[in-house]
Design a protein around this motif. Structure first.
Motif, PDB file in Angstrom:
ATOM      1  N   GLN A   1       0.922  -1.182   0.043  1.00  0.00           N
ATOM      2  CA  GLN A   1       0.105  -0.081   0.116  1.00  0.00           C
ATOM      3  C   GLN A   1       0.769   1.347   0.063  1.00  0.00           C
ATOM      4  OE1 GLN A   1      -2.373  -0.908   3.377  1.00  0.00           O
ATOM      5  NE2 GLN A   1      -4.009  -1.485   2.171  1.00  0.00           N
TER       6      GLN A   1
ATOM      7  N   LEU B   1      -5.401  -3.550  -4.050  1.00  0.00           N
ATOM      8  CA  LEU B   1      -4.975  -2.525  -2.915  1.00  0.00           C
ATOM      9  C   LEU B   1      -5.758  -1.119  -3.136  1.00  0.00           C
ATOM     10  CD1 LEU B   1      -1.154  -2.835  -3.730  1.00  0.00           C
ATOM     11  CD2 LEU B   1      -2.417  -3.652  -1.825  1.00  0.00           C
TER      12      LEU B   1
ATOM     13  N   LEU C   1      -7.659   0.863  -0.122  1.00  0.00           N
ATOM     14  CA  LEU C   1      -7.293   2.237   0.202  1.00  0.00           C
ATOM     15  C   LEU C   1      -8.321   3.150  -0.148  1.00  0.00           C
ATOM     16  CD1 LEU C   1      -3.730   2.084  -1.512  1.00  0.00           C
ATOM     17  CD2 LEU C   1      -4.041   2.594   1.016  1.00  0.00           C
TER      18      LEU C   1
END
Length: 165
Positions: free
Chosen positions: A39, A75, A79
Motif C-alpha cells: 500500500q 490495493l 485504500l
C-alpha cells in the motif's frame, strides 16, 4: 567457471533476500500509519505522480510500480475503503479507473514517506547513507538490472519441446 562452482549465494538469491528484508522493514515502519508495504508503494507512487500533474489509471500505476494490475485494483479498493484514495472512471475511457489521493491520503502519505526515508537512511548506512556515492552506484546497478526486459515466455514453443523419434 560453471554454475555448480559459484563460490556462495547467487546474485538472484541475495536480491531476493534483500527485497524481503526491506519489505519486512517497511511493513513494520508504516504499520502504525495503517499501511502495508505494498500500500505504501502505491500511495507514495501516486503521490509522486500527482505532484507531477498526473492522475494515473490503475493500469498506469501498475506499470509504474511493477505490481500486477489485479493487485493494484485490490490495493486501490482497500485504500479507497480506508478513505486514502478515490477511484473514478476515466472520462476518456470508461473501462479505465483513475486514482487520486484524498486529503487524508496525502497527509498519511507524507508521513509514510518521511518514515520510509528515515528507514532507508538506516538501511543504507553500511554504504554511507542515502546520499553516498556507493548508494548512488548501487542504485545505478539496480536500475541497470531492472531496465533489462524479461523475455516473453512462450508456453508451447516448438523449439523447446522434446521430440520423440
Amino acid at each position: 567457471m560453471g554454475k555448480d562452482s559459484w563460490p556462495g549465494p547467487t546474485p538472484g538469491f541475495l536480491v531476493w533476500r534483500l527485497a524481503n528484508k526491506w519489505r519486512v522493514a517497511v511493513d513494520r515502519a508504516v504499520a502504525p500509519l495503517g499501511l502495508t508495504h505494498a500500500q505504501y508503494v502505491l500511495v507514495a507512487s501516486l503521490h509522486g505522480m500527482q505532484r507531477a500533474g498526473e492522475r494515473p489509471s490503475q493500469r498506469r500505476l501498475a506499470d509504474h510500480t511493477g505490481l500486477e494490475a489485479l493487485y493494484v485494483s485490490k490495493l486501490a479498493r482497500a485504500l479507497e475503503s480506508a478513505g486514502l484514495i478515490e477511484r473514478t472512471r476515466d472520462p476518456r475511457d470508461p473501462r479505465a479507473v483513475q486514482l487520486a489521493l484524498t486529503e487524508q491520503g496525502q497527509a498519511v502519505t507524507r508521513q509514510a514517506i518521511a518514515v520510509v526515508q528515515e528507514l532507508l537512511q538506516q538501511l543504507l548506512e553500511p554504504l554511507g547513507g542515502l546520499d553516498a556515492l556507493r548508494t548512488h552506484a548501487f542504485t545505478d546497478e539496480l536500475t541497470t538490472l531492472l531496465d533489462v526486459p524479461l523475455a516473453p515466455s512462450v508456453p508451447n514453443d516448438q523449439s523447446t519441446r522434446r521430440r520423440t523419434p
